[in-house]
Design a protein around this motif. Structure first.
Motif, PDB file in Angstrom:
ATOM      1  N   GLU A   2       0.826  -1.205   0.000  1.00  0.00           N
ATOM      2  CA  GLU A   2       0.000   0.000   0.000  1.00  0.00           C
ATOM      3  C   GLU A   2       0.863   1.260   0.000  1.00  0.00           C
ATOM      4  OE1 GLU A   2      -3.011   2.089   3.103  1.00  0.00           O
ATOM      5  OE2 GLU A   2      -3.292  -0.057   2.764  1.00  0.00           O
ATOM      6  N   ILE A   3       2.006   1.196   0.670  1.00  0.00           N
ATOM      7  CA  ILE A   3       2.905   2.342   0.698  1.00  0.00           C
ATOM      8  C   ILE A   3       3.429   2.649  -0.700  1.00  0.00           C
ATOM      9  CG2 ILE A   3       5.125   3.164   1.574  1.00  0.00           C
ATOM     10  CD1 ILE A   3       4.574   1.494   4.085  1.00  0.00           C
ATOM     11  N   ILE A   4       3.767   1.609  -1.447  1.00  0.00           N
ATOM     12  CA  ILE A   4       4.261   1.793  -2.815  1.00  0.00           C
ATOM     13  C   ILE A   4       3.184   2.418  -3.695  1.00  0.00           C
ATOM     14  CG2 ILE A   4       5.086   0.589  -4.878  1.00  0.00           C
ATOM     15  CD1 ILE A   4       6.435  -1.419  -2.991  1.00  0.00           C
ATOM     16  N   ILE A   8       3.489   6.068  -5.552  1.00  0.00           N
ATOM     17  CA  ILE A   8       3.310   6.244  -6.992  1.00  0.00           C
ATOM     18  C   ILE A   8       2.199   7.253  -7.263  1.00  0.00           C
ATOM     19  CG2 ILE A   8       2.585   5.091  -9.118  1.00  0.00           C
ATOM     20  CD1 ILE A   8       4.072   2.609  -8.093  1.00  0.00           C
ATOM     21  N   ALA A   9       1.117   7.181  -6.522  1.00  0.00           N
ATOM     22  CA  ALA A   9       0.006   8.101  -6.722  1.00  0.00           C
ATOM     23  C   ALA A   9       0.399   9.533  -6.383  1.00  0.00           C
ATOM     24  CB  ALA A   9      -1.186   7.673  -5.880  1.00  0.00           C
ATOM     25  N   VAL A  15       9.524   8.938 -10.386  1.00  0.00           N
ATOM     26  CA  VAL A  15      10.185   9.211  -9.115  1.00  0.00           C
ATOM     27  C   VAL A  15      10.195   7.954  -8.248  1.00  0.00           C
ATOM     28  CG1 VAL A  15      10.091  10.587  -7.016  1.00  0.00           C
ATOM     29  CG2 VAL A  15       9.622  11.656  -9.205  1.00  0.00           C
ATOM     30  N   ALA A  16       9.120   7.221  -8.230  1.00  0.00           N
ATOM     31  CA  ALA A  16       9.046   5.993  -7.433  1.00  0.00           C
ATOM     32  C   ALA A  16      10.062   4.966  -7.937  1.00  0.00           C
ATOM     33  CB  ALA A  16       7.638   5.417  -7.492  1.00  0.00           C
ATOM     34  N   LEU A  21      15.344   2.139  -7.404  1.00  0.00           N
ATOM     35  CA  LEU A  21      16.635   1.762  -7.971  1.00  0.00           C
ATOM     36  C   LEU A  21      17.794   2.291  -7.136  1.00  0.00           C
ATOM     37  CD1 LEU A  21      15.933   2.210 -11.776  1.00  0.00           C
ATOM     38  CD2 LEU A  21      16.159   0.071 -10.494  1.00  0.00           C
ATOM     39  N   LEU A  22      17.673   3.491  -6.595  1.00  0.00           N
ATOM     40  CA  LEU A  22      18.731   4.036  -5.752  1.00  0.00           C
ATOM     41  C   LEU A  22      18.911   3.215  -4.480  1.00  0.00           C
ATOM     42  CD1 LEU A  22      18.152   7.873  -6.101  1.00  0.00           C
ATOM     43  CD2 LEU A  22      20.133   6.561  -6.884  1.00  0.00           C
TER      44      LEU A  22
END
Length: 49
Positions: A2-4, A8-9, A15-16, A21-22
């Motif tokens: 849910e956090i992801i 994204i929203a 950015v997500a 990746l970082l």
């Protein structure tokens, strides 16, 4: 999960993905840094022999 979805929203897909990746790349960079330091130490010890 849910956090992801919230991330994204709120900030957008690019950015997500960049943040994801970082975070993954950080651990690989740490491993690479440790390997380079170990190699440097081995070279110095071989040079002194």
């Amino acid at each position: 999960m849910e956090i992801i979805e919230t991330l994204i929203a709120n900030v957008g897909f690019p950015v997500a993905v960049s943040i994801y990746l970082l975070v993954r790349l950080e651990s690989k960079l740490e491993t690479l840094t440790n390997s380079i330091n170990e190699l440097s130490s081995n070279i110095i010890s071989l040079k002194s022999k």
